[in-house]
Design an enzyme around this catalytic site. Structure first.
Site, PDB file in Angstrom:
ATOM      1  CB  THR A 386       1.534   9.766   3.388  1.00 16.27           C
ATOM      2  OG1 THR A 386       0.270   9.116   3.401  1.00 16.27           O
ATOM      3  CG2 THR A 386       2.301   9.388   2.149  1.00 16.27           C
ATOM      4  CB  ILE A 405       1.453   2.280   7.684  1.00 14.76           C
ATOM      5  CG1 ILE A 405       2.071   3.333   8.619  1.00 14.76           C
ATOM      6  CG2 ILE A 405       2.477   1.254   7.264  1.00 14.76           C
ATOM      7  CD1 ILE A 405       2.675   2.749   9.887  1.00 14.76           C
ATOM      8  CG  ASN A 406      -4.634   5.263   5.874  1.00 14.06           C
ATOM      9  OD1 ASN A 406      -4.544   6.310   5.246  1.00 14.06           O
ATOM     10  ND2 ASN A 406      -5.793   4.771   6.245  1.00 14.06           N
ATOM     11  CG  ASP A 428      -6.755   5.098   1.797  1.00 14.03           C
ATOM     12  OD1 ASP A 428      -7.278   5.749   2.720  1.00 14.03           O
ATOM     13  OD2 ASP A 428      -5.564   5.250   1.465  1.00 14.03           O
ATOM     14  CB  SER A 457      -3.377   6.246  -3.176  1.00 14.74           C
ATOM     15  OG  SER A 457      -2.411   7.106  -2.613  1.00 14.74           O
TER      16      SER A 457
END
Length: 576
Positions: A386, A405-406, A428, A457
């Site tokens: 991140t 975008i993880n 996630d 998140s």
């Protein structure tokens, strides 16, 4: 116009080092000389990548406000920091409007496709299949960054859409100079990125060779996508050629995103979560982020202890922090999810009364084993890659933005002909309740996969106010460690009277309930570690945690002060 773009004193050499060992050494606070922040008079930008930070600084210098600069930085990072900056992902932004004194939360988190289902990541035996949820086309949710940036610019910006995207177009079209950090990340991710020819042809040379520091990386397809978005607005991304290319590339790779899913995406405004800590107002991101809720929950619990008197990174302070963290992360596993789908007990979890109950469960002498900690009985995850940036302008407007975008470079899939790296945020969600995700975080039914749902998140963009005015803007990447990283920056400044650079540099700790281990960075003394072990903690020496980007307004001088975490190479705080 004066430009102040230097690094915190004593950290200039370390901030340029790619070596994890040097980065760990930079994290040591105890015993070092005072570390000084970057300062400016009119505007300040702290970001993970210097060229993008300078784009934001230039927008401010041209008369743009913090939001104009923030949108420009978001698009620039998609070019200069492709492992985390993005068009193919999503995130959260806090916007403070100095004129009204209000802070707004913008949720542009990715959404599950309409055909997503609860058991989509289970194999024939009913076990969670991480290959599906992390590396296939099914790993991608519908991206939200473009919609989120348009929403925030329309509501709070002062410049034209095309003008704030123009710097990113130029960077993609003319090329960026490959830094040591970018070269290292492309080498490390070569196996994943070369799995898809659409990614390999962008991030590696024609003969498959690696880009080296000093080379020029041109992203022509991305430049064209940015031009289309600049000319047509979000419709140029969510409809037409680009949407069709994303849908086809994702479905060809085993995913489920359709052109209808793209067209139906919406970014939304939400009410931020708010709390207080020793007289300061804490404003942070609400669900589907768990960050703000648990940041305030942990601060509320710790407010009942004399943290300042106990000392920074003393065994007593660390013990109390770890015990409060365990209780909060246990609650995260049960109650947090997308508020459009589940009732999240935000008011209860962030109340001072609930914190009193947490303190009743904490022993000052002994660590409570995680196996004995369960989510509270109430009535009715995230990547190291991140990135976060913080901005304050001369009028006192501020933004705190975290997006991703993880994984590093997401799933590794580039939508053909677009230059857009796709996220793997579907990991996630809880693929199976009780089974940890890639970052060891446990999830439950509240975060199960559902069509149109946004995954939970840990991103924690945060603004701290003092006497009604913005005092600190901060946030960090770091996966499960984001919440605790932001927590420690705030505590370092409020409890331990560190300046923003020292607070960003001090060694960090983390506990997330499960696994039952207290993770520490180098810089925590051996005596402290032994004292913590005597209390029953299992100590794990961890890699460096987080990469905070923080800016603040000094209430006495009026100057803007900021610092970029030295833990990762390439970050910069710049102002004018």
């Amino acid at each position: 116009m004066k430009i102040f773009s230097y690094l915190p004193l004593g950290l200039a050499a370390l901030s340029l080092a790619a070596s994890p060992l040097l980065a760990q050494e930079a994290a040591i606070y105890s015993g070092m000389d005072r570390v000084h922040p970057v300062w400016a008079e009119n505007g300040l930008v702290a970001a993970q990548e210097q060229v993008a930070a300078e784009v934001g600084r230039d927008i401010l210098a041209q008369g743009g406000n913090a939001v104009d600069a923030g949108v420009a930085v978001a698009f620039a990072l998609a070019v200069t920091l492709p492992r985390a900056g993005n068009l193919g992902g999503g995130g959260f932004m806090l916007v403070h409007d100095a004129e009204t004194g209000e802070t707004h939360a913008i949720d542009y988190r990715e959404m599950a496709p309409a055909s997503a289902s609860r058991d989509m990541f289970l194999d024939a035996e009913g076990n969670a299949d991480s290959e599906l949820s992390r590396y296939s086309g099914a790993a991608s949710g519908v991206p939200g960054t473009v919609a989120g940036m348009k929403l925030v610019l329309d509501e709070f910006g002062s410049m034209e859409w095309a003008d704030v995207i123009a710097p990113a177009i130029k960077l993609a079209e003319e090329g960026i100079t490959v830094t040591p950090d970018l070269a290292d990340s492309l080498e490390a991710m070569q196996e994943r990125l070369t799995k898809y020819p659409t990614a390999a042809k962008i991030f590696y040379k024609e003969d498959g060779a690696l880009f080296r520091p000093g080379d020029t990386l041109v992203q022509a397809d991305l430049a064209q996508t940015l031009k289309t978005v600049a000319e047509e607005g979000p419709d140029g991304f969510y409809k037409g050629r680009i949407a069709e290319a994303i849908a086809k590339s994702v479905t060809d790779a085993g995913g489920q995103i359709t052109v209808e899913d793209m067209a139906n995406y919406k970014a939304v405004k939400r009410e931020p979560v708010k709390g207080t800590y020793r007289g300061y107002e804490i404003v942070s991101m609400p669900p589907p982020s768990s960050g703000g809720v648990h940041l305030i929950q942990i601060l509320n619990a710790l407010e009942g202890y004399p943290i300042g008197a106990l000392g920074a990174n003393s065994s007593e302070t660390i013990h109390l922090m770890a015990e409060a963290m365990k209780l909060a992360y246990a609650d995260r596993s049960e109650y947090l999810g997308d508020p459009d789908f589940v009732d999240v007990p935000v008011d209860v979890l962030t109340s001072k009364e609930y914190a009193e109950g947490m303190r009743d469960k904490i022993s000052a002498a002994f660590a409570t084993p995680s196996q004995q900690i369960k989510p509270a009985d109430l009535a009715p995850y995230e990547s190291d890659q991140t990135t976060h940036y913080s901005i304050i302008d001369k009028a006192g407007n501020a933004i705190s933005n975290t997006y991703t975008i993880n994984f590093s470079y997401g799933s590794g899939l580039v939508a053909d002909g677009t230059g857009v790296l796709m996220n793997n945020e579907m990991d996630d969600f809880s693929a199976k309740p009780g089974v940890p995700n890639a970052y060891g975080l446990i999830g439950g039914d509240a975060n199960a996969v559902e069509p149109g749902k946004r995954p939970l998140s840990s991103m924690t963009p945060t603004i701290v106010n003092k006497d009604g005015k913005v005092w600190l803007v901060t946030g960090s990447p770091g996966g499960a460690r984001i919440i605790t990283t932001v927590l420690q920056v705030i505590m370092n400044m409020i409890d331990h009277d560190m300046n923003v650079a020292e607070a960003s540099t001090a060694a960090r700790i983390h506990h997330q309930w499960l696994p039952d281990e207290l993770r520490i960075e180098e810089g925590i003394s051996l005596d402290t570690q032994r004292a913590l072990q005597a209390k029953g903690h299992t100590i794990s020496l961890d890699e460096v945690m987080g990469s905070t980007q923080s800016v603040m307004q000094d209430p006495e001088s009026g100057y803007l002060l900021g610092a970029s975490d030295p833990r990762r190479a390439g970050a910069a705080t710049v102002g004018y």
